[in-house]
Design a protein around this motif. Structure first.
Motif, short mmCIF file in Angstrom:
data_model
loop_
_atom_site.label_atom_id
_atom_site.label_comp_id
_atom_site.label_asym_id
_atom_site.label_seq_id
_atom_site.Cartn_x
_atom_site.Cartn_y
_atom_site.Cartn_z
N LEU A 68 0.86 -1.18 0.00
CA LEU A 68 0.00 0.00 0.00
C LEU A 68 0.89 1.23 0.00
O LEU A 68 1.42 1.63 1.04
N GLY A 69 1.10 1.81 -1.17
CA GLY A 69 1.91 3.01 -1.28
C GLY A 69 1.16 4.24 -0.81
O GLY A 69 -0.05 4.19 -0.53
N PRO A 70 1.84 5.38 -0.73
CA PRO A 70 1.20 6.62 -0.28
C PRO A 70 -0.04 6.99 -1.08
O PRO A 70 -0.96 7.63 -0.57
N GLU A 71 -0.08 6.58 -2.34
CA GLU A 71 -1.23 6.90 -3.19
C GLU A 71 -2.50 6.17 -2.74
O GLU A 71 -3.61 6.51 -3.19
N LYS A 72 -2.35 5.18 -1.86
CA LYS A 72 -3.50 4.43 -1.37
C LYS A 72 -4.10 5.03 -0.09
O LYS A 72 -5.07 4.50 0.43
N ARG A 73 -3.53 6.12 0.38
CA ARG A 73 -3.99 6.70 1.64
C ARG A 73 -5.45 7.14 1.55
O ARG A 73 -6.27 6.85 2.44
N ALA A 74 -5.80 7.82 0.48
CA ALA A 74 -7.19 8.27 0.31
C ALA A 74 -8.13 7.08 0.18
O ALA A 74 -9.26 7.10 0.68
N LEU A 75 -7.67 6.01 -0.49
CA LEU A 75 -8.48 4.81 -0.64
C LEU A 75 -8.77 4.19 0.72
O LEU A 75 -9.90 3.76 1.00
#
Length: 270
Positions: free
Chosen positions: A24-31
């Motif tokens: 889970l990269g930083p781009e998955k935070r909103a998800l």
């Protein structure tokens, strides 16, 4: 919507990666916030920290299974990726019959609610026919979730999930519960050996090699090193010439040492 701090996101993402191989990269935070926010509120958690403590304390695995379902997009149904089942019936089973009389060893890894292993069991029932009673054809079906395994053990499915099955199978292997649901008959349910198992375990406690391993739509969220390690563990537990089935959206890539590509998402141990 509950906010997730940098520390909370790091805790959850590191836990998921170390325990289940999902990156889970930083781009998955909103998800994470979007898909888990309502879950946290409905369960009475006032922060992601409290939720994380719950995940660590939950011995059933249901909490993690729910989390994984929220952050992935897997769908399980009967006859998914039907070409695999045709290949299994037309190529794998005749080979098994030739090399291993009366003992077919099949593993459904990540079996979810049981649709995949029950489909394999029906195929083997049809293939072996009157010889079936002489064969050991029980399928090992594993998952990390006690909830999923319980559903697979019950074998109850709504009518809409049965639509892709041949009418002969619906009539032979299922019984109507009279409320729009169908249950797998006991004889077929007994063909599954259901066990809780985490594919990230470094040790696979299997004494005999498998003729075929189905691990479909499980590795899509793994990072490359995790996937490579898992594939090699699969290879170690496949019989010579054994088959590995993965999802059509997955690939072993160019570094598929020890496997020969046969057709989309089907490989054979060399």
């Amino acid at each position: 919507m509950l906010k997730i701090s940098d520390q909370e996101f790091q805790q959850i993402s590191q836990y998921i990666r170390s325990q289940y191989g999902i990156k889970l990269g930083p781009e998955k935070r909103a998800l994470i916030m979007g898909r888990l926010g309502s879950t946290l509120v409905s369960r009475g958690f006032d922060s992601f920290t409290a939720y994380f403590k719950y995940l660590l304390a939950d011995e059933t695995g249901d909490g993690v299974f729910e989390l994984l379902n929220k952050i992935t997009t897997n769908h399980t149904y009967f006859m998914r990726e039907a070409a695999h089942f045709m290949f299994f019936q037309e190529k794998v089973l005749p080979w098994v019959k030739a090399v291993s009389p009366y003992d077919a060893r099949i593993w459904s890894a990540g079996c979810s609610r049981g649709q995949e292993p029950y489909t394999l069991a029906m195929l083997m029932q049809d293939y072996f026919g009157h010889e079936k009673q002489r064969w050991n054809t029980q399928i090992l079906a594993t998952d990390i979730s006690a909830q999923a395994l319980s559903a697979a053990r019950e074998g109850i499915y709504p009518a809409e999930e049965m639509a892709s099955l041949p009418e002969k199978w619906r009539n032979t292997y299922f019984q109507s519960l009279g409320d729009g649901r169908y249950q797998v008959k006991l004889g077929l349910r007994n063909e599954l050996v259901l066990r809780s198992f985490n594919l990230m375990n470094q040790h696979f406690p299997f004494r005999k090699p498998f003729h075929a391993i189905f691990c479909r739509n499980v590795m899509i969220y793994f990072d490359a090193p995790t996937k490579k390690q898992l594939v090699q563990r699969f290879r170690q537990h496949l019989a010579p010439g054994g088959y590995l089935f993965i999802g059509h959206s997955e690939s072993l890539g160019r570094d598929n040492e020890g496997f020969r590509y046969l057709q989309p998402a089907v490989y054979r141990k060399e």
